[in-house]
Scaffold this active site. Sequence first.
Site, PDB file in Angstrom:
ATOM      1  N   HIS A   1       0.804  -1.232   0.000  1.00 46.40           N
ATOM      2  CA  HIS A   1       0.000   0.000   0.000  1.00 46.40           C
ATOM      3  C   HIS A   1       0.833   1.277   0.000  1.00 46.40           C
ATOM      4  O   HIS A   1       0.282   2.359   0.180  1.00 46.40           O
ATOM      5  CB  HIS A   1      -0.912   0.052   1.220  1.00 46.40           C
ATOM      6  CG  HIS A   1      -1.991  -0.965   1.211  1.00 46.40           C
ATOM      7  ND1 HIS A   1      -3.246  -0.722   0.719  1.00 46.40           N
ATOM      8  CD2 HIS A   1      -2.005  -2.240   1.632  1.00 46.40           C
ATOM      9  CE1 HIS A   1      -3.996  -1.803   0.852  1.00 46.40           C
ATOM     10  NE2 HIS A   1      -3.262  -2.745   1.401  1.00 46.40           N
TER      11      HIS A   1
ATOM     12  N   LYS B   1      -8.031  14.028   4.900  1.00 48.19           N
ATOM     13  CA  LYS B   1      -7.191  12.835   4.869  1.00 48.19           C
ATOM     14  C   LYS B   1      -6.152  12.975   5.970  1.00 48.19           C
ATOM     15  O   LYS B   1      -6.078  14.024   6.609  1.00 48.19           O
ATOM     16  CB  LYS B   1      -6.499  12.687   3.511  1.00 48.19           C
ATOM     17  CG  LYS B   1      -5.812  13.960   3.026  1.00 48.19           C
ATOM     18  CD  LYS B   1      -5.198  13.795   1.661  1.00 48.19           C
ATOM     19  CE  LYS B   1      -6.184  13.892   0.521  1.00 48.19           C
ATOM     20  NZ  LYS B   1      -6.354  12.702  -0.248  1.00 48.19           N
ATOM     21  N   ARG B   2      -5.338  11.928   6.173  1.00 44.96           N
ATOM     22  CA  ARG B   2      -4.242  12.044   7.127  1.00 44.96           C
ATOM     23  C   ARG B   2      -3.327  13.196   6.721  1.00 44.96           C
ATOM     24  O   ARG B   2      -3.195  13.503   5.533  1.00 44.96           O
ATOM     25  CB  ARG B   2      -3.438  10.740   7.145  1.00 44.96           C
ATOM     26  CG  ARG B   2      -4.121   9.639   7.887  1.00 44.96           C
ATOM     27  CD  ARG B   2      -4.317   9.979   9.322  1.00 44.96           C
ATOM     28  NE  ARG B   2      -3.040   9.937  10.009  1.00 44.96           N
ATOM     29  CZ  ARG B   2      -2.800   9.148  11.044  1.00 44.96           C
ATOM     30  NH1 ARG B   2      -3.742   8.369  11.528  1.00 44.96           N
ATOM     31  NH2 ARG B   2      -1.615   9.146  11.619  1.00 44.96           N
TER      32      ARG B   2
ATOM     33  N   LYS C   1       1.170  14.656   1.031  1.00 48.47           N
ATOM     34  CA  LYS C   1      -0.220  14.949   0.669  1.00 48.47           C
ATOM     35  C   LYS C   1      -0.431  16.458   0.469  1.00 48.47           C
ATOM     36  O   LYS C   1      -1.450  16.899  -0.023  1.00 48.47           O
ATOM     37  CB  LYS C   1      -1.176  14.405   1.730  1.00 48.47           C
ATOM     38  CG  LYS C   1      -1.127  12.876   1.846  1.00 48.47           C
ATOM     39  CD  LYS C   1      -2.106  12.354   2.887  1.00 48.47           C
ATOM     40  CE  LYS C   1      -1.912  10.879   3.201  1.00 48.47           C
ATOM     41  NZ  LYS C   1      -2.662   9.969   2.329  1.00 48.47           N
TER      42      LYS C   1
ATOM     43  N   THR D   1      -8.282   6.986  -1.405  1.00 46.13           N
ATOM     44  CA  THR D   1      -9.667   6.514  -1.502  1.00 46.13           C
ATOM     45  C   THR D   1     -10.649   7.647  -1.225  1.00 46.13           C
ATOM     46  O   THR D   1     -11.806   7.566  -1.636  1.00 46.13           O
ATOM     47  CB  THR D   1      -9.942   5.335  -0.540  1.00 46.13           C
ATOM     48  OG1 THR D   1      -9.342   5.633   0.720  1.00 46.13           O
ATOM     49  CG2 THR D   1      -9.379   4.032  -1.069  1.00 46.13           C
TER      50      THR D   1
ATOM     51  N   LYS E   1     -14.427   8.513  -2.843  1.00 50.49           N
ATOM     52  CA  LYS E   1     -15.641   8.825  -2.067  1.00 50.49           C
ATOM     53  C   LYS E   1     -16.193  10.189  -2.493  1.00 50.49           C
ATOM     54  O   LYS E   1     -17.403  10.383  -2.628  1.00 50.49           O
ATOM     55  CB  LYS E   1     -15.320   8.823  -0.569  1.00 50.49           C
ATOM     56  CG  LYS E   1     -14.953   7.436  -0.050  1.00 50.49           C
ATOM     57  CD  LYS E   1     -14.244   7.478   1.296  1.00 50.49           C
ATOM     58  CE  LYS E   1     -13.565   6.142   1.559  1.00 50.49           C
ATOM     59  NZ  LYS E   1     -12.529   6.206   2.601  1.00 50.49           N
TER      60      LYS E   1
END
Length: 808
Positions: free
Chosen positions: A359, A547-548, A553, A655, A659
């Site tokens: 992952h 998100k985290r 990111k 993900t 969504k």
Amino acid sequence: MDTIFNSKQEFIEEYREAVRELSGKKFEITSDIDRFNALAGLIASKARSVSARTDDRFKKEGKKRVYYFSIEFLIGRLLDNYLINFGIRDMVDEALREMGCNLDDLCRMEPDAALGNGGLGRLAACFLDSMAHEDIAGYGNGMRYRYGLFKQEIVDGRQVEVADEWLSRGYPWEVRRPDKAVRIGFGGHVVGHTEGDRIFYSVEGTEDVLAVPYDIPVVGFGGKTVNKLRVWSAEPIDEHFDLEAFNRGEYAMADASRADAEAISAILYPNDAGEHGRLLRLKQEYLFVAAGIRTALDVFRREHGAKWELLPDYVAIHTNDTHPAMCGPELMRILMDEEKLTWEEAWDIVTKTISYTNHTILPEALEKWPIATFSKLLPRIYDIIDEINRRWRDSFDTSQEGWQERLRKTSVLWDGEVRMANLSVICSHSVNGVAKIHTDILKRSVLNDFYALTPEKFNNKTNGITPRRFLAEANPSYSKLITEAIGPKWMDDADELKKLVEFEKDPSFLVRVGDSKRQNKVRLARYVRRETGLVIDPDSIFDVQVKRFHAYKRQLMNIMKVMDLYNRLLDDSSFSIQPTTFIFSGKAASSYTFAKEVIRLINSVADVVNNDSRVNDLMKVCFIPNFRVSNAQLIYPAAEISEQISTAGKEASGTSNMKLMMNGAITLGTMDGANIEIAQLAGEENEKIFGLTTPEVEELRASGNYFAWDVVNADRDRLGRVMSELTDNTFAGLSGNFDSIHNEVMSNNDYDLVLKDFRSYVDAWEELTSSYADTRDWNRRALHNTAMSGWFSSDRTIREYRDEIWHA
Ligand code: 9GP
């Protein structure tokens, strides 16, 4: 749809009785928590009956069983989801109203089980839902942490972590199964016993704990299949209660063995932190692996006897990331030491049974353990790994050029460390990545040497999400509209959503799409006001990054964009933007200082911007504390822009992008992870793509010609100014400046390419938001995203795992 109540009346009667039994009171005077516990308890008991029937059916059909080993299952709340999956949500809602209470209020009483950090754990939970939906005999195997992921509070802009006592009011879904407990040994020493011409090994002098399972039902949509999630709790083996110590008043000492054992399942470790309680983490990994393997083998033996050569025909063991990497050696241990198979026989079975999903390509998340620690804690497992490694080395053709380098990269034991990713690959018959680009990167770089040796092992399985939870449950108004248009089959088969394309030409339908979005924005605005006191405008664009928190990111780039827009609005009276609410939510690992500083920066910018009346009709910044599955379900449906802005090549899949797409948000993103597939499916013209691509990133890095200061100097007025504002008190009011962020970015030569991509990002944002004024086309694009999102259903992903990996 198989039903668990024949009529509303039957439900009401059974429910009243359940409440009375549980609380001893008449329904009318019970609290919401009593009512929730009784309702969840009733549904759980129905689910268990269906589960028993499912199990009988699977046995009769001789189904292959799939065990999904994951150290995280971020299941969130279950009640609403299970009512939907049983097809009784509307009936229960109506019945409860007749009884004078409200289903939503009861649902809110449920603890939000946070047995996971983020995408990895939530993916595992979506997979459980889809395995049950696809009628696969699929079982989750994980850990029952007493404290799930911490609760996040924001104090002076800073993240403060608070223990998540999710079990404090009981958990009606689980059933403790002490009869299925497994003894787990740590430490000790390996002893050989000669029997004939063979030596068998055992470990003596171990310190043992008991792994006690708790089973949680997993209800598949349609109510026909109910599987199980089994989570393990660590407990002391006997009651080593020291009465004498207790009588001396040394209470902690009297029960010391309990505390030591229970520590193993006390908390979930943040996966992206640096160093943490490493030994405890290793114990967790072995405990849930050893206990889960025991369960799988016990079930197999009951059904097929000790015909171990048949194991790969009837059992698939899937290892989610590297945390369950010990499945291979543990299965070898049992087959050889207890079942007396030879190495070759056992190895053949193991490598046909186990499969592995990678992952991440982040080196810090590819686990490694110091050999000294590992071999002391798990001496027999270590010996087996050593032998796996020796045989691996021996398998190399030393006449081939470059074999030494390939061996260095693929060895399990190297530089005093056990490398869990290499162990996972070697023990598995299948290795997959989680989006096309991610699998390509694995093949081409991270696991390239393995790929060169066994290309047939490698395959891609792009992630997915369950439409039941993330559309049907999270977004009732949109779901209703969709069902009106195309019928209800989309919940069963998300490909049906494609039929919505027809409605893109229907102006009145598009108005209703917009209305539903607005309703969801109002709902979120209410939640934000209740939680934070901040008032946000549902008529502004909701621009969402949830998100985290992690450097790659690039939440930093997002808030720098906000700072830049703010500066320009103040400086230039001719400059304007579409009114926008910039929404952020997410947690940072408690030891990850940089990520926590970015959270503080966002809250500090919010503090300035939200209190500046000169810009407040055009922008607000909103940080929603304590991101978790339940509030995510309020956020996704309200989003209009989905920020997916990671440095290309870094986000394995993502993900939240799926969504948000399913809920009609337009992706503003880089060509990274599953964003690429989103853009391909929905068409780039229906998203907004910007920034360097993966090859460009790689080229730039390889060139050695990138200098962060040059980028800043070339854009002094905007980027330079934003960088200065990190340290010049502009946003220091809440709790100080942000020198550490500035230093980290500059001293690492802009490792995550925040500066490099900044301008193309802000330009893309401006272009995208300027098209918001064309409401009809915006709604059309939103609908198009939903229509094309069906491929991202985890049902599709799971069918691919079933057909191409598990052969179940
Ligand atoms: O970072 C990845 C994320 O991109 C992916 O969507 C998710 C599920 O596959 O896994 C995340 N990885 C981890 O959390 C740690 O490997």
